[in-house]
Design a protein around this motif. Structure first.
Motif, PDB file in Angstrom:
ATOM      1  N   ILE A 154      50.331  -2.950  34.772  1.00 28.75           N
ATOM      2  CA  ILE A 154      50.116  -3.647  35.278  1.00 28.75           C
ATOM      3  C   ILE A 154      51.878  -3.979  34.619  1.00 28.75           C
ATOM      4  N   ALA A 155      52.765  -3.659  33.602  1.00 31.63           N
ATOM      5  CA  ALA A 155      53.778  -4.358  33.617  1.00 31.63           C
ATOM      6  C   ALA A 155      54.662  -3.834  34.421  1.00 31.63           C
ATOM      7  N   LYS A 156      54.905  -2.568  34.654  1.00 36.40           N
ATOM      8  CA  LYS A 156      55.489  -1.077  35.231  1.00 36.40           C
ATOM      9  C   LYS A 156      55.606  -1.812  36.911  1.00 36.40           C
ATOM     10  N   THR A 157      53.682  -1.953  37.291  1.00 36.40           N
ATOM     11  CA  THR A 157      54.187  -2.656  39.210  1.00 36.40           C
ATOM     12  C   THR A 157      54.879  -4.194  38.876  1.00 36.40           C
ATOM     13  N   GLY A 158      54.340  -5.289  38.544  1.00 34.56           N
ATOM     14  CA  GLY A 158      55.556  -6.218  37.782  1.00 34.56           C
ATOM     15  C   GLY A 158      56.754  -6.133  38.205  1.00 34.56           C
ATOM     16  N   LYS A 159      56.721  -5.517  37.103  1.00 31.61           N
ATOM     17  CA  LYS A 159      58.877  -5.209  37.478  1.00 31.61           C
ATOM     18  C   LYS A 159      59.013  -4.348  39.062  1.00 31.61           C
ATOM     19  N   PHE A 160      57.681  -3.474  39.012  1.00 36.36           N
ATOM     20  CA  PHE A 160      58.274  -2.763  40.972  1.00 36.36           C
ATOM     21  C   PHE A 160      58.207  -3.958  41.934  1.00 36.36           C
ATOM     22  N   SER A 161      57.780  -5.013  41.378  1.00 36.20           N
ATOM     23  CA  SER A 161      57.602  -6.594  42.365  1.00 36.20           C
ATOM     24  C   SER A 161      58.964  -7.000  42.607  1.00 36.20           C
ATOM     25  N   ASP A 174      60.413  -8.848  30.376  1.00 33.99           N
ATOM     26  CA  ASP A 174      59.275  -9.579  30.833  1.00 33.99           C
ATOM     27  C   ASP A 174      58.070  -9.125  31.052  1.00 33.99           C
ATOM     28  N   GLN A 175      57.763  -7.715  31.841  1.00 32.53           N
ATOM     29  CA  GLN A 175      56.149  -7.984  31.784  1.00 32.53           C
ATOM     30  C   GLN A 175      55.397  -7.684  31.348  1.00 32.53           C
ATOM     31  N   VAL A 176      56.398  -6.611  29.490  1.00 35.53           N
ATOM     32  CA  VAL A 176      55.368  -6.192  28.802  1.00 35.53           C
ATOM     33  C   VAL A 176      54.957  -7.154  28.155  1.00 35.53           C
ATOM     34  N   GLY A 177      55.874  -8.617  27.933  1.00 34.67           N
ATOM     35  CA  GLY A 177      55.153  -9.309  27.111  1.00 34.67           C
ATOM     36  C   GLY A 177      54.453 -10.677  27.875  1.00 34.67           C
ATOM     37  N   THR A 178      54.397  -9.980  29.135  1.00 31.07           N
ATOM     38  CA  THR A 178      52.680 -10.830  29.930  1.00 31.07           C
ATOM     39  C   THR A 178      52.028 -10.038  30.081  1.00 31.07           C
ATOM     40  N   SER A 179      52.191  -8.885  30.180  1.00 31.95           N
ATOM     41  CA  SER A 179      51.051  -8.200  30.276  1.00 31.95           C
ATOM     42  C   SER A 179      50.038  -7.776  28.886  1.00 31.95           C
ATOM     43  N   PHE A 180      50.684  -6.888  27.851  1.00 32.69           N
ATOM     44  CA  PHE A 180      50.972  -6.534  27.109  1.00 32.69           C
ATOM     45  C   PHE A 180      50.173  -8.215  25.548  1.00 32.69           C
ATOM     46  N   ASP A 181      48.719  -8.030  24.917  1.00 33.85           N
ATOM     47  CA  ASP A 181      48.044  -8.622  24.158  1.00 33.85           C
ATOM     48  C   ASP A 181      49.727  -9.502  23.103  1.00 33.85           C
ATOM     49  N   SER A 182      49.309 -10.458  22.141  1.00 34.05           N
ATOM     50  CA  SER A 182      50.286 -11.239  20.948  1.00 34.05           C
ATOM     51  C   SER A 182      51.724 -10.106  20.948  1.00 34.05           C
TER      52      SER A 182
END
Length: 389
Positions: A154-161, A174-182
């Motif tokens: 999910i994170a890598k796909t967001g970064k690609f986009s 940013d994408q790890v922060g928004t796609s991973f818990d806590s």
């Protein structure tokens, strides 16, 4: 999920002439420590935000149809997700980019109807772009892949986009922060397979964001120059692409000897110093040492200010992030710490205040700044909430 109001659901029914089947929300992210290190494969601390984007959904096998609060309705066919440089709608581009990349990775994709409302204020610095990318990724995960797309995909796909479809240079923080818990520690040494460690954040601190004057428009060249400068130094140091590949005990002295402009050297020094600040803050979190944590935050801010020089736009100090940091730091003393949040230059400041002083701090900032610029926030335990209605 009881905070979903009926207004967004009524909007769905009005636009799509049927009731939604699902509700979903995703959070923004807080950059706790590790300012501008991810793009050179460094270390970061990031947390999922209580500021959220929420949506009502229904499957639509062939089309994506979206109405976001405050924006025009749009739709596209799932067979039409190639990049088109003539498309200017940011949300549409990010949605297409997510679907395109997930399909490339072998996941099943399909359409959906959605009404979306963001509770992430403009310019709040918690990365609404990454939050919407994660929202789209998780929608496809739950509607078409049984909720089994890994968080890292999910994170890598967001970064690609973000990078390819929207054209904004960014790392993966940013994408790890928004796609991973806590709350997570990230080591980007192997950027394709970063080490991500979830940590309990139990320090007795309240978190605040204060928004500076202005917005992020036209700041992309300033952001882009930071990784560019670091990569120029990496090339000179070891003929490498990124600074993480240049680690050594004497790296700072080798940077000092480079025949390159001083501002580039400072940005390279920041990278290595900031990695150490992240490790200091991580150790403080693991040992519940609030003083050590606040010290790491202050050191991080000092390096961003003096080395990256991304705490205000030159000539625009008044009501800038640095101005806010100076004001609250003078007030707080040892009661807390403040640092630039995210890309910097404008945007927000993140502030950590000891619990016992939070009430007085609220009063102090309410007298200094208008209420729409102040956000008292928490770390969200879950990156995504998905519910069948």
């Amino acid at each position: 999920m009881n905070y979903y109001g009926s207004r967004l659901e009524r909007q769905f029914v009005r636009i799509f002439k049927s009731a939604p089947d699902y509700a979903i929300d995703t959070g923004g992210r807080y950059e706790i420590c590790g300012n501008h290190t991810d793009h050179n494969h460094g270390l970061c601390l990031v947390a999922n935000a209580s500021l959220r984007i929420k949506a009502y959904l229904k499957k639509n096998e062939t089309k994506v149809r979206i109405k976001s609060a405050g924006y025009s309705y749009f739709e596209f066919d799932v067979s039409d997700i190639e990049f088109d440089k003539n498309e200017l709608n940011k949300t549409l581009l990010l949605a297409k980019g997510v679907l395109f990349r997930l399909k490339e990775l072998g996941y099943k994709i399909g359409g959906f109807d959605a009404t979306i409302e963001s509770k992430i204020p403009d310019g709040s610095g918690v990365s609404s772009s990454a939050a919407i990318e994660s929202l789209f990724g998780y929608i496809i995960s739950y509607l078409y892949n049984d909720g089994k797309i890994p968080q890292i995909d999910i994170a890598k796909t967001g970064k690609f986009s973000e990078n390819v479809y929207f054209g904004k240079p960014s790392g993966l923080l940013d994408q790890v922060g928004t796609s991973f818990d806590s709350f997570n520690y990230i080591d980007f040494k192997d950027v394709e397979n970063p080490i991500i460690q979830t940590l309990p954040f139990n320090l007795p601190l309240k978190l605040f964001l204060i928004k500076s004057a202005g917005d992020h428009a036209n700041l992309t060249p300033l952001y882009a120059e930071i990784p560019s400068a670091m990569k120029r130094c990496a090339k000179l140091l070891n003929n490498k692409e990124v600074l993480r590949e240049c680690e050594s005990d004497d790296v700072i002295s080798r940077i000092d000897k480079l025949e390159i402009k001083e501002d580039d050297k400072k940005k390279a020094r920041h990278f290595f110093n900031e990695n150490n600040h992240v490790l200091l803050a991580k150790e403080a979190i693991e040992t519940n040492d609030v003083e050590k944590f606040l010290s790491a935050i202050r050191l991080s801010q000092d390096s961003s200010k003096n080395n990256l020089k991304n705490t205000f736009v030159e000539g625009e100090y008044e009501d800038s992030p640095q101005n806010i940091i100076d004001v609250v730091t003078e007030y707080l003393g040892d009661k807390g710490a403040a640092r630039i949040h995210g890309g910097g230059f404008k945007g927000t400041v993140i502030i950590f205040v000891k619990n016992e002083h939070a009430k007085d701090f609220r009063k102090f900032i309410s007298e200094k700044y208008s209420k729409e610029r102040i956000f008292e926030v928490t770390i969200s335990s879950k990156a995504v909430n998905f519910k069948k209605l």
